[in-house]
Design a protein around this motif. Structure first.
Motif, PDB file in Angstrom:
ATOM      1  N   THR A  83      37.211  52.544  36.422  1.00  0.00           N
ATOM      2  CA  THR A  83      38.471  52.192  37.086  1.00  0.00           C
ATOM      3  C   THR A  83      39.039  50.849  36.645  1.00  0.00           C
ATOM      4  OG1 THR A  83      37.173  51.337  38.954  1.00  0.00           O
ATOM      5  CG2 THR A  83      38.048  53.575  39.156  1.00  0.00           C
ATOM      6  N   CYS A  84      38.467  50.245  35.616  1.00  0.00           N
ATOM      7  CA  CYS A  84      39.017  48.966  35.140  1.00  0.00           C
ATOM      8  C   CYS A  84      40.472  49.097  34.681  1.00  0.00           C
ATOM      9  CB  CYS A  84      38.147  48.403  34.017  1.00  0.00           C
ATOM     10  SG  CYS A  84      36.554  47.752  34.565  1.00  0.00           S
ATOM     11  N   PRO A  85      40.856  50.174  33.990  1.00  0.00           N
ATOM     12  CA  PRO A  85      42.267  50.288  33.605  1.00  0.00           C
ATOM     13  C   PRO A  85      43.210  50.289  34.802  1.00  0.00           C
ATOM     14  CG  PRO A  85      40.933  51.822  32.334  1.00  0.00           C
ATOM     15  CD  PRO A  85      40.045  51.266  33.413  1.00  0.00           C
ATOM     16  N   GLU A  86      42.805  50.943  35.881  1.00  0.00           N
ATOM     17  CA  GLU A  86      43.644  50.978  37.089  1.00  0.00           C
ATOM     18  C   GLU A  86      43.755  49.599  37.719  1.00  0.00           C
ATOM     19  OE1 GLU A  86      42.563  55.104  36.220  1.00  0.00           O
ATOM     20  OE2 GLU A  86      41.405  53.261  36.280  1.00  0.00           O
ATOM     21  N   VAL A  87      42.655  48.843  37.720  1.00  0.00           N
ATOM     22  CA  VAL A  87      42.691  47.491  38.280  1.00  0.00           C
ATOM     23  C   VAL A  87      43.680  46.628  37.497  1.00  0.00           C
ATOM     24  CG1 VAL A  87      41.367  45.377  38.676  1.00  0.00           C
ATOM     25  CG2 VAL A  87      40.351  47.610  39.206  1.00  0.00           C
ATOM     26  N   GLY A  88      43.575  46.672  36.173  1.00  0.00           N
ATOM     27  CA  GLY A  88      44.474  45.870  35.350  1.00  0.00           C
ATOM     28  C   GLY A  88      45.932  46.247  35.548  1.00  0.00           C
ATOM     29  N   LYS A  89      46.199  47.531  35.579  1.00  0.00           N
ATOM     30  CA  LYS A  89      47.588  47.996  35.738  1.00  0.00           C
ATOM     31  C   LYS A  89      48.127  47.665  37.124  1.00  0.00           C
ATOM     32  CE  LYS A  89      50.437  52.098  34.734  1.00  0.00           C
ATOM     33  NZ  LYS A  89      51.204  51.391  33.692  1.00  0.00           N
ATOM     34  N   ALA A  90      47.295  47.814  38.156  1.00  0.00           N
ATOM     35  CA  ALA A  90      47.745  47.524  39.522  1.00  0.00           C
ATOM     36  C   ALA A  90      48.095  46.054  39.681  1.00  0.00           C
ATOM     37  CB  ALA A  90      46.662  47.924  40.516  1.00  0.00           C
ATOM     38  N   ILE A  91      47.270  45.175  39.144  1.00  0.00           N
ATOM     39  CA  ILE A  91      47.553  43.738  39.256  1.00  0.00           C
ATOM     40  C   ILE A  91      48.846  43.407  38.531  1.00  0.00           C
ATOM     41  CG2 ILE A  91      46.763  41.432  38.604  1.00  0.00           C
ATOM     42  CD1 ILE A  91      43.892  42.426  39.055  1.00  0.00           C
ATOM     43  N   LYS A  92      49.008  43.977  37.337  1.00  0.00           N
ATOM     44  CA  LYS A  92      50.216  43.707  36.556  1.00  0.00           C
ATOM     45  C   LYS A  92      51.457  44.178  37.293  1.00  0.00           C
ATOM     46  CE  LYS A  92      51.925  44.162  31.817  1.00  0.00           C
ATOM     47  NZ  LYS A  92      51.620  44.706  30.452  1.00  0.00           N
ATOM     48  N   GLU A  93      51.381  45.369  37.912  1.00  0.00           N
ATOM     49  CA  GLU A  93      52.549  45.928  38.592  1.00  0.00           C
ATOM     50  C   GLU A  93      52.776  45.324  39.979  1.00  0.00           C
ATOM     51  OE1 GLU A  93      52.175  50.158  38.686  1.00  0.00           O
ATOM     52  OE2 GLU A  93      52.409  50.398  36.506  1.00  0.00           O
ATOM     53  N   SER A  94      51.770  44.652  40.519  1.00  0.00           N
ATOM     54  CA  SER A  94      51.895  44.071  41.861  1.00  0.00           C
ATOM     55  C   SER A  94      52.831  42.883  41.900  1.00  0.00           C
ATOM     56  CB  SER A  94      50.516  43.639  42.373  1.00  0.00           C
ATOM     57  OG  SER A  94      50.074  42.455  41.702  1.00  0.00           O
ATOM     58  N   GLY A  95      53.008  42.235  40.750  1.00  0.00           N
ATOM     59  CA  GLY A  95      53.831  41.030  40.712  1.00  0.00           C
ATOM     60  C   GLY A  95      53.088  39.776  41.118  1.00  0.00           C
ATOM     61  N   VAL A  96      51.804  39.917  41.494  1.00  0.00           N
ATOM     62  CA  VAL A  96      50.984  38.770  41.872  1.00  0.00           C
ATOM     63  C   VAL A  96      50.324  38.214  40.613  1.00  0.00           C
ATOM     64  CG1 VAL A  96      48.980  38.014  43.220  1.00  0.00           C
ATOM     65  CG2 VAL A  96      50.591  39.669  44.175  1.00  0.00           C
ATOM     66  N   ALA A  97      50.304  36.909  40.487  1.00  0.00           N
ATOM     67  CA  ALA A  97      49.729  36.282  39.295  1.00  0.00           C
ATOM     68  C   ALA A  97      48.245  36.588  39.185  1.00  0.00           C
ATOM     69  CB  ALA A  97      49.947  34.773  39.346  1.00  0.00           C
ATOM     70  N   ARG A  98      47.788  36.813  37.960  1.00  0.00           N
ATOM     71  CA  ARG A  98      46.362  37.085  37.736  1.00  0.00           C
ATOM     72  C   ARG A  98      45.499  36.003  38.353  1.00  0.00           C
ATOM     73  NH1 ARG A  98      41.873  37.399  38.037  1.00  0.00           N
ATOM     74  NH2 ARG A  98      40.257  37.653  36.465  1.00  0.00           N
ATOM     75  N   GLU A  99      45.914  34.745  38.269  1.00  0.00           N
ATOM     76  CA  GLU A  99      45.118  33.629  38.764  1.00  0.00           C
ATOM     77  C   GLU A  99      44.973  33.638  40.278  1.00  0.00           C
ATOM     78  OE1 GLU A  99      47.634  33.387  36.664  1.00  0.00           O
ATOM     79  OE2 GLU A  99      46.555  32.932  34.787  1.00  0.00           O
ATOM     80  N   ASP A 100      45.798  34.443  40.970  1.00  0.00           N
ATOM     81  CA  ASP A 100      45.721  34.549  42.427  1.00  0.00           C
ATOM     82  C   ASP A 100      44.830  35.703  42.882  1.00  0.00           C
ATOM     83  OD1 ASP A 100      47.428  32.395  42.708  1.00  0.00           O
ATOM     84  OD2 ASP A 100      49.229  33.636  42.914  1.00  0.00           O
ATOM     85  N   ILE A 101      44.259  36.435  41.923  1.00  0.00           N
ATOM     86  CA  ILE A 101      43.422  37.595  42.222  1.00  0.00           C
ATOM     87  C   ILE A 101      42.004  37.342  41.717  1.00  0.00           C
ATOM     88  CG2 ILE A 101      43.046  40.058  41.805  1.00  0.00           C
ATOM     89  CD1 ILE A 101      45.481  39.645  43.467  1.00  0.00           C
ATOM     90  N   TRP A 102      41.034  37.721  42.525  1.00  0.00           N
ATOM     91  CA  TRP A 102      39.614  37.640  42.135  1.00  0.00           C
ATOM     92  C   TRP A 102      39.159  39.025  41.675  1.00  0.00           C
ATOM     93  CZ3 TRP A 102      35.714  33.692  42.845  1.00  0.00           C
ATOM     94  CH2 TRP A 102      34.409  34.132  42.626  1.00  0.00           C
TER      95      TRP A 102
END
Length: 321
Positions: A83-102
């Motif tokens: 599920t790593c591809p889904e995690v990456g895509k969800a974060i990108k589409e969420s509009g939240v900065a990568r640095e704000d996600i663990w």
């Protein structure tokens, strides 16, 4: 890197607020935001994803985006989940900065359900970075201390290669999953200062120690325990005595049964990793603004201990884990 947090308290069953505050002192997103409890992409989602040939499984992406929208900033995945591809895509589409996600991810040198993990942890890590669409992960864990014989690893050599990956600066924290005290002692001895700071284990009222004294050992050695499968006592089997007591607490506090269990997990000094696709339940899991009493904590422990249940590594005795 030595963890400085201290999740211990004079009370045996501490306040969930105290635990959360102590975790916040050490485990922050790269931008400095406190981490929430974790939302997982494993047990529920991996089998649905593996049943398709799709690169991206949209329900996982939708669930993660909803969780992020509701306030989660702590996502758990693993190579074996796919599920790593889904995690990456969800974060990108969420509009939240990568640095704000663990992001926590994991590698295990074993074959599960016919799927063989990448040959080396380095290969797996590089593949996961690409799938996650990121240049670092917040935590990278060895998913299991048990290694299939056809992998050219021992736990010692696997951890040594993990230390080399850590030295690249692309991993902020390292740790284990399903590790016993002996496994943690072994890997801790391999470097003077770089130690495991997390251990993910199955944890719920009916399994309060996945292996002998593991929760207390982790607390004594500044290792954060993350508990997966925390709600299985509610949904995977029926413990009528526990359900009846939780029902009493639901009425007393005006909370759901899931909120009661998640609060119990926190007050046990464990950070839960759970998942849901229901918006109300997602929001409820982040609204744990109450404390169970010492007596209520003890009662849940006592009832659960009388009906021990294990759902992962069920072929192993507690002494083997």
């Amino acid at each position: 890197m030595v963890a400085s947090h201290d999740v211990r308290s004079r009370k045996k069953y501490q306040s969930g607020k105290i635990l959360q505050e102590n975790i916040m002192k050490q485990f922050l997103t790269k931008s400095g935001k406190p981490i929430t409890i974790g939302t997982g992409t494993g047990t529920k989602w991996q089998w649905a994803k593996k049943a398709t040939d799709d690169k991206y499984f949209q329900p996982v992406i939708d669930q993660l985006k909803l969780s992020i929208k509701c306030g989660y900033n702590h996502i758990d995945t693993a190579d074996t989940y796919t599920t790593c591809p889904e995690v990456g895509k969800a974060i990108k589409e969420s509009g939240v900065a990568r640095e704000d996600i663990w992001i926590t991810t994991k590698y295990a040198a074993f074959t599960i359900q016919g799927r063989r993990a990448p040959e080396t942890i380095t290969l797996a890590f590089n593949q996961m970075l690409e799938e996650l669409e990121t240049d670092y992960v917040d935590a990278f864990l060895i998913h299991s201390p048990f290694i299939d014989e056809d992998y050219d690893y021992t736990l010692t050599t696997l951890w040594q290669e993990l230390l080399e990956l850590y030295n690249t600066g692309k991993i902020r924290y390292i740790g284990g999953s399903n590790f016993s005290a002996n496994h943690l002692k072994l890997v801790s001895s391999l470097h003077e200062t770089v130690k495991p700071v997390m251990n993910q284990i199955e944890f719920h009222p009916n399994l309060q120690n996945q292996s002998k004294n593991i929760v207390q050992f982790c607390k004594d050695n500044d290792i954060l325990v993350e508990g997966y499968n925390p709600l299985c006592s509610l949904f995977k089997f029926k413990d009528e005595n526990l359900s009846n007591y939780i029902g009493e607490l639901v009425k007393k506090y005006g909370k759901t049964d899931s909120q009661i269990i998640l609060k119990w997990v926190l007050q046990m000094g464990v950070l839960p990793v759970t998942t849901s696709s229901n918006e109300d339940r997602i929001k409820q899991s982040l609204t744990l603004d109450f404390d169970l009493t010492e007596e209520e904590m003890k009662e849940i422990c006592d009832i659960g201990a009388k009906n021990k249940q294990r759902f992962f590594f069920s072929d192993f005795d507690e002494q083997d884990l």
